[in-house]
Design a protein around this motif. Structure first.
Motif, short mmCIF file in Angstrom:
data_model
loop_
_atom_site.label_atom_id
_atom_site.label_comp_id
_atom_site.label_asym_id
_atom_site.label_seq_id
_atom_site.Cartn_x
_atom_site.Cartn_y
_atom_site.Cartn_z
N MET A 176 -36.72 17.44 -67.78
CA MET A 176 -35.79 16.39 -67.81
C MET A 176 -34.42 16.71 -68.42
N SER A 177 -33.37 16.14 -67.68
CA SER A 177 -32.04 16.59 -68.40
C SER A 177 -31.87 15.50 -69.38
N ASP A 178 -30.71 16.00 -70.29
CA ASP A 178 -30.16 15.35 -71.48
C ASP A 178 -29.70 13.93 -70.91
N ALA A 179 -29.33 13.68 -69.65
CA ALA A 179 -28.60 12.61 -69.05
C ALA A 179 -29.55 11.26 -68.89
N PHE A 180 -30.86 11.54 -69.11
CA PHE A 180 -31.85 10.61 -69.22
C PHE A 180 -33.05 10.72 -70.04
N THR A 181 -33.05 9.59 -70.94
CA THR A 181 -34.10 9.97 -72.20
C THR A 181 -34.85 8.51 -72.09
N THR A 182 -36.18 8.55 -72.43
CA THR A 182 -36.78 6.91 -72.39
C THR A 182 -37.99 7.41 -73.54
N ARG A 183 -38.22 6.12 -74.03
CA ARG A 183 -39.08 6.04 -75.15
C ARG A 183 -39.78 4.60 -74.96
N LEU A 184 -41.09 4.93 -75.38
CA LEU A 184 -42.00 3.47 -75.31
C LEU A 184 -42.36 3.10 -76.73
N ALA A 210 -30.69 9.19 -78.76
CA ALA A 210 -30.87 9.34 -77.13
C ALA A 210 -29.42 9.62 -76.52
N ALA A 211 -28.40 8.63 -77.02
CA ALA A 211 -27.06 8.73 -76.49
C ALA A 211 -26.00 9.53 -77.26
N ARG A 212 -26.45 9.98 -78.62
CA ARG A 212 -25.53 10.65 -79.27
C ARG A 212 -24.09 10.37 -78.98
N GLY A 213 -23.51 9.47 -79.06
CA GLY A 213 -22.03 9.14 -78.81
C GLY A 213 -21.49 9.06 -77.33
N ARG A 214 -22.52 9.09 -76.47
CA ARG A 214 -21.98 9.09 -75.14
C ARG A 214 -22.30 7.82 -74.62
N PHE A 270 -32.38 5.52 -71.63
CA PHE A 270 -30.86 5.63 -71.71
C PHE A 270 -30.32 6.51 -70.57
N LEU A 271 -29.51 6.19 -69.58
CA LEU A 271 -28.99 7.21 -68.60
C LEU A 271 -27.50 7.16 -68.92
N GLY A 272 -27.05 8.59 -69.07
CA GLY A 272 -25.73 8.82 -69.74
C GLY A 272 -25.11 10.27 -69.53
#
Length: 140
Positions: free
Chosen positions: A1-9, A34-38, A138-140
């Motif tokens: 999975m890319s850095d562009a998409f991160t998910t957490r439950l 997840a976003a790290r400033g993005r 997060f999608l970024g």
């Protein structure tokens, strides 16, 4: 999975009464990692048939007003076809039709772009199930 998409439950206990539970701090914690400033989008989703996600003001009575309004629109009585669980539980299954089980929010510079008085909240009228999960993506 890319850095562009991160998910957490995340797991929550909402107790045995109707509630509007503020998720804003949990969303912000997730975005710091997840976003790290993005820039991007945060999707908040509750995978339950009897809960929803609302973006509202809390702490000034709006959360109580929301629950009171839901009580007026969806009374806990015997009118519901869905009849298992506690008295009037069928109303809880109609809730996601009025308070959607998701919200997608803008993220700018790694932070939620909410208005001054807006909070991200779980709306839970189901007194039969105090254990809830919320998926943050997060999608970024």
């Amino acid at each position: 999975m890319s850095d562009a998409f991160t998910t957490r439950l995340i797991d929550l206990s909402t107790g045995s009464s109707e509630t509007v539970h503020d998720l804003t701090a949990s969303c912000e914690d997730f975005l710091r990692e997840a976003a790290r400033g993005r820039d991007g989008l945060l999707n908040v989703f509750v995978p339950h048939a009897t809960a929803g996600i609302a973006v509202i003001e809390t702490g000034a009575g709006s959360d109580d007003d929301l629950l009171a309004t839901l009580h007026t629109l969806l009374p806990a009585d015997d009118r519901w076809q869905h009849r298992h669980g506690s008295h009037g539980h069928g109303r809880d299954h109609v809730l996601p039709g009025l308070v959607a089980p998701h919200a997608t929010l803008p993220v700018i510079g790694g932070r939620l772009a909410l208005g001054t008085w807006q909070s991200v909240c779980l709306v839970d009228t189901n007194k039969d199930n105090p254990n809830r999960q919320v998926r943050l993506s997060f999608l970024g």
